[in-house]
Design a protein around this motif. Structure first.
Motif, PDB file in Angstrom:
ATOM      1  N   GLN A  67       0.644  -1.464  -0.068  1.00 37.20           N
ATOM      2  CA  GLN A  67      -0.056  -0.354   0.125  1.00 37.20           C
ATOM      3  C   GLN A  67       0.833   1.223  -0.382  1.00 37.20           C
ATOM      4  N   GLN A  68       2.126   1.036   0.598  1.00 33.73           N
ATOM      5  CA  GLN A  68       2.976   2.342   0.477  1.00 33.73           C
ATOM      6  C   GLN A  68       3.664   2.499  -1.346  1.00 33.73           C
ATOM      7  N   LEU A  69       3.831   1.799  -1.262  1.00 31.89           N
ATOM      8  CA  LEU A  69       4.162   1.758  -2.695  1.00 31.89           C
ATOM      9  C   LEU A  69       3.245   2.406  -3.445  1.00 31.89           C
ATOM     10  N   ALA A  70       1.983   2.049  -3.415  1.00 33.70           N
ATOM     11  CA  ALA A  70       1.366   1.774  -4.283  1.00 33.70           C
ATOM     12  C   ALA A  70       0.776   3.749  -4.328  1.00 33.70           C
ATOM     13  N   ASN A  71       0.409   3.794  -2.737  1.00 38.26           N
ATOM     14  CA  ASN A  71       0.634   5.829  -2.154  1.00 38.26           C
ATOM     15  C   ASN A  71       1.616   6.576  -3.222  1.00 38.26           C
ATOM     16  N   GLY A  72       3.154   5.941  -3.181  1.00 36.47           N
ATOM     17  CA  GLY A  72       3.840   6.790  -3.920  1.00 36.47           C
ATOM     18  C   GLY A  72       4.299   6.660  -5.698  1.00 36.47           C
ATOM     19  N   SER A  74       2.605   5.475  -9.336  1.00 38.09           N
ATOM     20  CA  SER A  74       1.430   6.370 -10.659  1.00 38.09           C
ATOM     21  C   SER A  74       1.597   5.013 -11.478  1.00 38.09           C
ATOM     22  N   GLY A  75       0.203   5.282 -12.639  1.00 39.31           N
ATOM     23  CA  GLY A  75       1.304   4.908 -13.913  1.00 39.31           C
ATOM     24  C   GLY A  75       0.579   3.431 -13.599  1.00 39.31           C
ATOM     25  N   ASP A  76       1.829   2.806 -14.429  1.00 35.02           N
ATOM     26  CA  ASP A  76       0.844   0.932 -14.468  1.00 35.02           C
ATOM     27  C   ASP A  76       1.784   1.021 -13.086  1.00 35.02           C
ATOM     28  N   ARG A  77       3.280   1.045 -12.320  1.00 33.97           N
ATOM     29  CA  ARG A  77       3.437   1.220 -11.389  1.00 33.97           C
ATOM     30  C   ARG A  77       2.091   0.998  -9.987  1.00 33.97           C
ATOM     31  N   ARG A  78       1.373   1.979 -10.368  1.00 35.65           N
ATOM     32  CA  ARG A  78       0.720   1.721  -9.281  1.00 35.65           C
ATOM     33  C   ARG A  78      -0.369   0.902  -9.212  1.00 35.65           C
ATOM     34  N   GLN A  79      -0.761   1.137 -10.044  1.00 37.29           N
ATOM     35  CA  GLN A  79      -1.614  -0.946 -10.605  1.00 37.29           C
ATOM     36  C   GLN A  79      -1.170  -1.483 -10.021  1.00 37.29           C
ATOM     37  N   LEU A  80       0.149  -1.975 -10.951  1.00 35.43           N
ATOM     38  CA  LEU A  80       1.198  -3.517 -10.523  1.00 35.43           C
ATOM     39  C   LEU A  80       0.841  -3.436  -8.704  1.00 35.43           C
TER      40      LEU A  80
END
Length: 398
Positions: A67-72, A74-80
């Motif tokens: 969740q921390q990585l998703a919050n920081g 965007s784009g494809d990385r956030r979706q992953l």
């Protein structure tokens, strides 16, 4: 007078002593009655419960890091990372104690759900992980946790073994996906290996004393799939209606793998290029798996089911063979999940590794094996995760 008075005082002295003794006895009796008994020591949790609790704790930690990585991002990385959060959330909900309301629908066997063997108790509180998460660290943690779950699945009770194997499989697959995004090597996975034991020897051990065992059977018997040459009579082929036994689980594995081989043979006539090369390689894999499944069936002195002359494939399979093969591979997952739950020892180790390999093949054809491969799970019936401790306390203070 003195003698007479002395003689008269003795009964009164005895009476007084008796009353004092009675009073002391009553005081002591009441004192012993009021002393509370020592509470018995709490029972030591079973291995399955310890493995479940460890899996839940690590899954919650990795969920927080994701969740921390998703919050920081965007784009494809956030979706992953968001997909990783969803996967770990579903796994954590499945790993909660059954007392919290966790329920599931098992695979084709219809046996107990994933948390059927866990002990009852209160759900743990969730404490956010401190520190800043990194993608390489998450990959390493997912890989380590997934392998630990697979090792624990080899020893856990049936239903919990299936859940741990499913959780570990999905975590390893997600670690591989994240490793590709991070440019790091994926976790190494061991391929399933065939049994080294001989079916005739195993059946001779299981045969009551006094029975004789012959030599290995003829080539005709081997082609028919039945274990021949044993003095003790092997068990009959499994009844499809009896779906909660080891014999039935092995029967389903053999039948499913034979049908999958047929599907690959048909698909090869309709594929070309890299898809055809992949299908040819996986066809050889499934032919090997058929032999391994039949070998384990003979090890347990169960008749190998006869091979069908052919199978009916839908028009959608013929039109889109790659998607059809993905569906076939996905269909093997609950079959291996059942075998994990209903077996033990060497057979279970083979079933666990085969489950991982089947999930990998499912992904190679572009299909998602889900958060718990090998279990048909109704997420609507799973309990919600408890609120984080920090959030709960802040709401209480407000």
């Amino acid at each position: 007078m003195n003698d007479d008075s002395g003689r008269k005082r003795r009964p009164a002295s005895y009476l007084r002593y008796g009353l004092l003794a009675l009073a002391a006895f009553l005081v002591l009796s009441l004192g012993f009655a009021l002393i509370p008994r020592e509470s018995p020591a709490p029972a030591v949790p079973t291995f399955s419960e310890q493995a479940r609790a460890a899996a839940l704790a690590e899954t919650l930690d990795m969920r927080t890091a994701s969740q921390q990585l998703a919050n920081g991002s965007s784009g494809d990385r956030r979706q992953l990372f968001s997909h990783t959060v969803t996967l770990l959330t579903t796994q954590a909900r499945a790993l909660l104690l059954p007392g919290a309301g966790a329920r599931s629908t098992a695979g084709q066997s219809g046996s107990a759900g994933p948390s059927a063997t866990a002990s009852s108790g209160a759900a743990p509180s969730v404490t956010p992980t401190s520190g800043t998460a990194t993608l390489p660290a998450l990959v390493a943690t997912l890989s380590k946790s997934g392998k630990a779950r697979l090792v624990a699945a080899e020893r856990a009770d049936g239903g919990m073994a299936r859940l741990l194997a499913a959780v570990g499989t999905a975590q390893l697959l997600q670690a591989t996906t994240l490793a590709q995004a991070a440019g790091t090597p994926p976790p190494a996975l061991q391929a399933p290996v065939a049994t080294q034991r001989n079916a005739a020897t195993a059946c001779s051990v299981a045969t009551p004393s006094g029975s004789s065992t012959g030599s290995s059977g003829s080539s005709t018997g081997s082609q028919n799939g039945a274990p021949s040459g044993t003095g003790g009579q092997p068990a009959p082929a499994a009844d499809p209606a009896d779906n909660a036994t080891l014999a039935a689980a092995l029967d389903r594995v053999v039948r499913t793998e034979v049908e999958t081989v047929y599907g690959y043979q048909v698909a090869l006539t309709r594929l070309d290029g890299s898809a055809a090369d992949q299908a040819a390689a996986l066809l050889a894999t499934h032919e090997t798996l058929v032999g391994q499944a039949e070998a384990y069936t003979r090890v347990h002195c169960v008749l190998v089911p006869p091979r069908e002359p052919g199978y009916t494939l839908g028009s959608s399979f013929l039109q889109k063979p790659a998607a059809g093969l993905a569906s076939l591979e996905s269909g093997t997952l609950p079959v291996y999940g059942d075998l994990v739950a209903l077996s033990d020892g060497e057979t279970r180790r083979w079933a666990v590794s085969s489950l991982v390999a089947a999930a990998q093949r499912t992904m190679r054809w572009g299909s998602d094996p889900g958060p718990v491969p090998g279990i048909v799970l109704d997420t609507a019936l799973l309990p919600d995760l408890p609120r984080p401790a920090a959030q709960s306390s802040s709401q209480t203070d407000g």
